[in-house]
Design an enzyme around this catalytic site. Sequence first.
Site, mmCIF file in Angstrom:
data_model
loop_
_atom_site.group_PDB
_atom_site.id
_atom_site.type_symbol
_atom_site.label_atom_id
_atom_site.label_comp_id
_atom_site.label_asym_id
_atom_site.label_seq_id
_atom_site.Cartn_x
_atom_site.Cartn_y
_atom_site.Cartn_z
ATOM 1 N N GLY D 148 0.834 -1.194 0.000
ATOM 2 C CA GLY D 148 0.000 0.000 0.000
ATOM 3 C C GLY D 148 0.870 1.245 0.000
ATOM 4 O O GLY D 148 2.050 1.209 0.343
ATOM 5 N N CYS D 149 0.266 2.360 -0.384
ATOM 6 C CA CYS D 149 1.029 3.605 -0.488
ATOM 7 C C CYS D 149 1.446 4.095 0.896
ATOM 8 O O CYS D 149 2.621 4.399 1.123
ATOM 9 C CB CYS D 149 0.228 4.668 -1.229
ATOM 10 S SG CYS D 149 -1.498 4.806 -0.725
ATOM 11 N N TYR D 150 0.501 4.183 1.830
ATOM 12 C CA TYR D 150 0.869 4.622 3.177
ATOM 13 C C TYR D 150 1.942 3.714 3.777
ATOM 14 O O TYR D 150 2.947 4.204 4.298
ATOM 15 C CB TYR D 150 -0.360 4.662 4.091
ATOM 16 C CG TYR D 150 -1.318 5.787 3.804
ATOM 17 C CD1 TYR D 150 -0.918 7.120 3.912
ATOM 18 C CD2 TYR D 150 -2.641 5.544 3.449
ATOM 19 C CE1 TYR D 150 -1.815 8.161 3.666
ATOM 20 C CE2 TYR D 150 -3.536 6.570 3.201
ATOM 21 C CZ TYR D 150 -3.123 7.879 3.313
ATOM 22 O OH TYR D 150 -4.000 8.908 3.074
ATOM 23 N N THR D 152 4.242 2.047 2.410
ATOM 24 C CA THR D 152 5.553 2.291 1.808
ATOM 25 C C THR D 152 6.260 3.462 2.476
ATOM 26 O O THR D 152 7.452 3.395 2.794
ATOM 27 C CB THR D 152 5.392 2.534 0.286
ATOM 28 O OG1 THR D 152 4.865 1.343 -0.299
ATOM 29 C CG2 THR D 152 6.725 2.871 -0.369
#
Lengths: 345, 345, 345, 345
Positions: D148-150, D152
């Site tokens: 997921g972006c968060y 990362t």
Amino acid sequence: MIRVGIAGATGYTGAELVRILSNHPNVKITILTSRQNKGVPFDRVFPAMSGICDLICEEFSITKICDNSDVVFMALPHKLPMGYAPEILKAGKKVIDLSADFRFNDPAKYEKYYEPHVAKELLKDSVYGLCEIYFEKIKDANLIGNPGCYPTTVLLPLIPLLKSKLIDKNSIIVDSKSGVSGAGRSPSLTSLYCEATESFKAYKIGNHRHTPEMEEILSKEAGENVSITFTPHLVPMSRGMLSTIYATLSDGIKSSHIRDCLSSFYKARPFIRIKPDGMAPDTLHVRGTNYCDIGFKLDERKNRIIIISVIDNLVKGASGQAVQNMNIMFGIDEACSLKTIPFPV
Amino acid sequence: MIRVGIAGATGYTGAELVRILSNHPNVKITILTSRQNKGVPFDRVFPAMSGICDLICEEFSITKICDNSDVVFMALPHKLPMGYAPEILKAGKKVIDLSADFRFNDPAKYEKYYEPHVAKELLKDSVYGLCEIYFEKIKDANLIGNPGCYPTTVLLPLIPLLKSKLIDKNSIIVDSKSGVSGAGRSPSLTSLYCEATESFKAYKIGNHRHTPEMEEILSKEAGENVSITFTPHLVPMSRGMLSTIYATLSDGIKSSHIRDCLSSFYKARPFIRIKPDGMAPDTLHVRGTNYCDIGFKLDERKNRIIIISVIDNLVKGASGQAVQNMNIMFGIDEACSLKTIPFPV
Amino acid sequence: MIRVGIAGATGYTGAELVRILSNHPNVKITILTSRQNKGVPFDRVFPAMSGICDLICEEFSITKICDNSDVVFMALPHKLPMGYAPEILKAGKKVIDLSADFRFNDPAKYEKYYEPHVAKELLKDSVYGLCEIYFEKIKDANLIGNPGCYPTTVLLPLIPLLKSKLIDKNSIIVDSKSGVSGAGRSPSLTSLYCEATESFKAYKIGNHRHTPEMEEILSKEAGENVSITFTPHLVPMSRGMLSTIYATLSDGIKSSHIRDCLSSFYKARPFIRIKPDGMAPDTLHVRGTNYCDIGFKLDERKNRIIIISVIDNLVKGASGQAVQNMNIMFGIDEACSLKTIPFPV
Amino acid sequence: MIRVGIAGATGYTGAELVRILSNHPNVKITILTSRQNKGVPFDRVFPAMSGICDLICEEFSITKICDNSDVVFMALPHKLPMGYAPEILKAGKKVIDLSADFRFNDPAKYEKYYEPHVAKELLKDSVYGLCEIYFEKIKDANLIGNPGCYPTTVLLPLIPLLKSKLIDKNSIIVDSKSGVSGAGRSPSLTSLYCEATESFKAYKIGNHRHTPEMEEILSKEAGENVSITFTPHLVPMSRGMLSTIYATLSDGIKSSHIRDCLSSFYKARPFIRIKPDGMAPDTLHVRGTNYCDIGFKLDERKNRIIIISVIDNLVKGASGQAVQNMNIMFGIDEACSLKTIPFPV
């Protein structure tokens, strides 16, 4: 009619004062000063004000502003106001200063983050103009140190909780976010459209000078020393400020205790809105208004509270609160001329 | 107190009506309808309105809205208003319709660009609510077709010039630009933040349905057939509309003739501001207000005039003008509740 | 490897040159100059470039830049390049100038809108670097006057139509819109985020100095005198430029004639995309790329054509076209290092 | 050439995959699927891609995608990939899934926040595709759960510090901010331009489903149970994500320990840039790139560290990292086709 002079009228907070006061039923704006625009009609500097304000910007003159005003708003860079205030007060006028010059009771704290203070003798009588907290003192004040924008978002939710000892005073972390107008109207690289858009970043991490301002007031209200970690960020938007505040809950504190504390503390205050559970404060909801919206959520696994507060940095964070202070000082309804209805978008 | 009902209150123009009317001293909003949000408090749909409006959105019912209103604002998609209006008028209520349904006197023109008209008999009595032009007729009207946003920017500067024959009626080219709120509050791909930001584009090039609306009024006022070329564009901003209008000057016409014509025509009108030479209208200067700012410049080499007009598409382009119409219909100062001071930024 | 020097590397067009050339397989950037940032690593001025460019900005020195470069890009304010160019050319280097200094063949036209020209003797040999039009001349040029951004959007669609006499040369009206980066990186009030956002406005109405540049080239290509009406506007976005161009069609010209003309003229050109009917060019579609997208629509009632062209003002409107010129001058594929794939959003 | 199929190609992450892979020297995109746009040319859905990608979107078919691909990227809503993956793997193809379906080793955690898992047997072999941490495992993987972006932004700075026990694992507070593209391309009210602009707000406070994803990996790497407080916010910008992370320092830890730890851990990693003291990471600096920029500052009074990390949510936070995973799986340079130079603005 209260005669109002505004020093520094062509910055964003000065112009916002003109906006708010132009519709005030008890006020007549008599004088606008601007170093950069002296001799220029205010509505040439802000063409939006054509047909609304026909004053011409003047150079600042203590004599002239005293002769024409009952109260002087100082929307100037810090350092200038402490030079002017003594004489204006001596002339029997009230002063509402939007800079940091009169926010501290302890000159040492001011001097540590700003510069040598040249009007220390006034600090004991100046009142920190956080209206919902110091209402009674403001009524009798002649000199107001209008709060910083970040402190307004942080102090309003934290003071009731600290006074009631619902949170651990050593655990406070403040993550704040501000729109670009907070940087003022002077051209600078970081405030350029192309530099700010699509840019989200922190600045002055861990040493912004609003920190000591917050700590002084929090400590005073908590009755013991409070220090915090504070990180401000810049958001690609024009107006608006949001603080996300983290703290450890005192033993046994539940969501209902928090809600009861905040709701009862601010029951009669027209500009504080405590959000219902599940509704998050949003800068768009207070844009152009004097509201401070406050919401919170408990992270029960970690026994922490997450508090979110939002204001318009130019209104409740600056010029709106300044007018609210004026209203209180002159015995007028504190909400007078501050009932801007927010835009739906 | 004028009792006001708003049908379609949770779209952008509906919510903007609530904003403007919430402060109106002669008005009590009694009923808000919303198909999508029936049963939901208005301040849950627009949390910004918490503490300001405590009405609950209802399903539209002609009986109920007639029982509770003296005037009904219809902020609905076109086609619905022409179905409801006859009965509301029969009940003795006034109707201000923000859709296109009652903007045309000639049903054929409406039907060519929209759909079959089911209340043709009302078109002869409906008044086109361009306040500065049809003030006298509006005073006596019961049914107002509130003008489109683009037509408002185009008709206000062009009507005086065409009536005075200062420009060639065959030469008119209109290049208009609108903020995204003009597309309304229904989720759609093109209105998404990521699709709109950094995107400037034209749409419905040469066949937008505001074209016949403009041409009908221009022809009526010029006393001869007028047709125009019209290109609307979408600007990455929330509110605001600007039209750049090109026309060939009649023989011998100079800048002073244009200025005299516009200035005298709009001398006493509170919402029209003719800009001085060298100052360009800017959407930011009218944001949130009911102003229409007009500027112009002559291209003498080509004997053309370049006219620029700006409005806030949701205010003078929709809800503000609708309230201005209501004020005129009820004999109130036309500017009542419409004196929002523009923000400096 | 082609050794490249960039003078004025820390403005937006200079930095964009660094971006584009950093990936160029035939290029080695050897020297970056910056008056304001001499001695500062380029990646301190643009931290985004950390790990990509490790050069240190230097003061401009003709000797040094000549010693280290085969070609010099000048991304400087006009007036400076004409002072430097003669000596650089004398040293046998090629010059691509992004200012207006070498765009005009007729010094009188330059001097009317800019200032006295101090290198007039070079104007007869300088080539106007509109790559799709002057490809053959560019191949042999040593000095390029890189076109202005507005002219690029206007000349590319109009030249084929004027050469084929499909439109009336006296009827051309150009309504252009530019993102804020066009104003450059020097702090100024109008480029501030808060002043630009939610603000759409025209500027330099009817007398922008790109007008004579466009007229000189249009006249040359049309073989007769062409003058136009031109209005530039500022859009609240960072990059992107769109021109909406109006002209009267010659007798009997239909949509298919226009399409055939443009399609065949630009058949083999990698950066010109003629849009299919019904698809409007959009600045977002060319952001960061060297494309010029062109669409058009006929307003048959008025016998007019509406042409829309878009570019990224910093790429095809400045630095991308400059690199395209370099590629052509050095006999490399003109698209080399210019194949940036556009972002979906 | 690696034959690549992309399922869900017309969402933002799908289209971003097309962008990145269109220039990849070892890749041929063979098939694009889209439920909503089947039969439509990809460059009609994204006109920016005209001349770059000439594929036509198809309905998803396992047989067809297996016949034409060596690796399948799944840019689909969670739940769909776990239905498709088993068969694709059985056909001997590799799968890189951008949803949450294969990010968890423990199905119970997935099921608590998402839904019943229908391919549990694959979880033991799926590899969490955080490239800088699991490089070795990724080399041999056939099934990647792309982070997921968060997570990362949070895992990259925290893992080295936790592994080295420089911070107190119980003290971690994460305050994250995301651009609007994180919400995807499906029209929704909160993603509308007018709702998002000038709006900064938190959402899913304290219960976003990226929390368990972060906690699972942090716990695994720390070798003990780690839980965090996490608050995501929405920023009015298109791309970009920044996390401000607070933690208490272990005894005696100084700034130099932190810097040494991060610098040595990421020494050879092309996409991690540790910022020098005093330089704050900025979303604009990584826009369009696969970089993760990390900075930090100590609040010595409170013995806390403030870490700031930024990525482009669509690149390192999704499609860029997915391509980086592919490169590693196929033994190509991990940076291949991911060297986009950031725009200066």
